[in-house]
Design a protein around this motif. Structure first.
Motif: not given
Length: 365
Positions: A274-288
């Motif tokens: 989590a970096v100031p001034g930057r928006l990082n993005e990633r997909m997550l799918v939780i199984d249970e």
């Protein structure tokens, strides 16, 4: 002789002066170091930390209700009780072996990564380590001075050099295939209909924004008494969890308001800066369904160790009940309301046009 004694006295005097200066520096620096570490440990553990931003007001921490205690919350949502050993670290006293390895995984990427570690990396590392140890022991025994008084003058062996070049290349290629596959899976782009959750790191707590549902919450660590009373692990429980639906794609976005933080949940195989001034993005799918705990994993200041993460994964109907309990809206309901408003506006426009046409006909008559 006299000059030598004078030089010795000067040298010892200089060393004594340096030692005195170092002692003074340590004495002066001790209070500052204690202040930098947060002073009293009891104060460091306190969860009601003043927010770094005036725009976000951190609520007073409280003991949340659990599924097995208290009346049902507003809107049909009841916070889920954690499962012992699921989504949390294992104590050495509970299971020594499990405490030294990865947590059980509850996402497809995590299951694949854990399989790669257990089936490929760990056996390869073990075999290589044992082989190198055998070579060291064999060489030390076979070619010691007593057993081998005349040293060998062999300088090259083409076969051995080819083997120790080709075999490592083959090993690296074998490891590279699942490694690249895992990297590709972790950088898969979320679908357009993925649910977006924005995690914002502050010194020292987390804020969660749900732009699709008009919800925004602040999450602080619970103190020891409140955590244990709620049946949750100490220093991992929070007053407001990040609640998400299970079995659907999540678009997890991370940023920070002050310094670099890291959003990490080991049981979900998820870690993102989590970096100031930057928006990082990633997909997550939780199984249970379950409660999964994590922590900030980037050194972010004196209270870095006291900004935990708690992710509560629920079935979709319970997640929607949580959204309503937070005063948010569901995208389909908002779309339906907007469609109804558009239809009403269109009907009003048609009625107005009909009235105008009738008036024009009456004027013509």
């Amino acid at each position: 002789m006299i000059m030598g004694q004078a030089f010795a006295r000067t040298k010892f005097g200089f060393l004594a002066l340096v030692a005195a200066l170092m002692a003074i520096g340590i004495a002066l620096g001790a209070p500052q170091a204690a202040f930098a570490q947060g002073g009293d440990p009891a104060e460091v553990r306190a969860p009601d930390i003043a927010p770094a931003s005036a725009d976000v007001i951190s609520p007073e921490p409280s003991t949340p209700a659990r599924a097995d205690e208290g009346p049902q919350a507003e809107g049909g949502y009841v916070p889920m009780a954690p499962t012992e050993g699921k989504g949390m670290p294992t104590a050495f006293e509970t299971d020594a072996l499990k405490s030294m390895t990865f947590q059980d995984q509850y996402s497809k990427d995590g299951e694949y990564a854990l399989w790669m570690h257990d089936v490929i990396l760990l056996p390869v590392i073990t075999v290589i380590s044992l082989f190198v140890l055998f070579l060291l022991l064999y060489t030390a025994t076979r070619y010691r001075r007593k057993a081998h008084p005349v040293p060998s003058k062999t300088t090259h062996n083409a076969l051995i050099e080819v083997i120790w070049t080709v075999v490592p290349v083959i090993i690296l290629v074998i490891i590279a295939v699942p490694s690249i596959t895992l990297l590709a899976r972790q950088y898969e782009t979320p679908p357009e209909d993925a649910i977006t959750v924005k995690a914002v790191g502050y010194q020292w707590y987390w804020g969660y924004e749900y732009p699709d549902h008009d919800v925004e919450i602040v999450s602080n660590m619970l103190d020891r008494e409140a955590a244990l009373a709620a049946g949750e692990p100490d220093q991992l429980a929070v007053d407001n969890r990040m609640v998400v639906p299970v079995g659907v794609p999540l678009r997890i976005q991370t940023t920070a308001a002050d310094v670099i933080h890291a959003f990490a949940v080991p049981a979900l195989w998820f870690k993102q800066d989590a970096v100031p001034g930057r928006l990082n993005e990633r997909m997550l799918v939780i199984d249970e369904p379950g409660v999964y705990y994590g922590q900030c994993s980037e050194l972010c200041g004196s209270r870095h160790a006291y900004m935990p993460i708690a992710v509560e994964a629920l079935p979709m109907d319970q997640f929607e009940a949580w959204v309503r309990s937070q005063g948010g809206t569901l995208p389909r309901e908002r779309a339906a309301a907007e469609a109804a408003e558009a239809a009403a506006a269109a009907s009003a426009a048609d009625a107005e046009a009909g009235d105008d046409e009738a008036a024009e006909t009456a004027d013509a008559a």
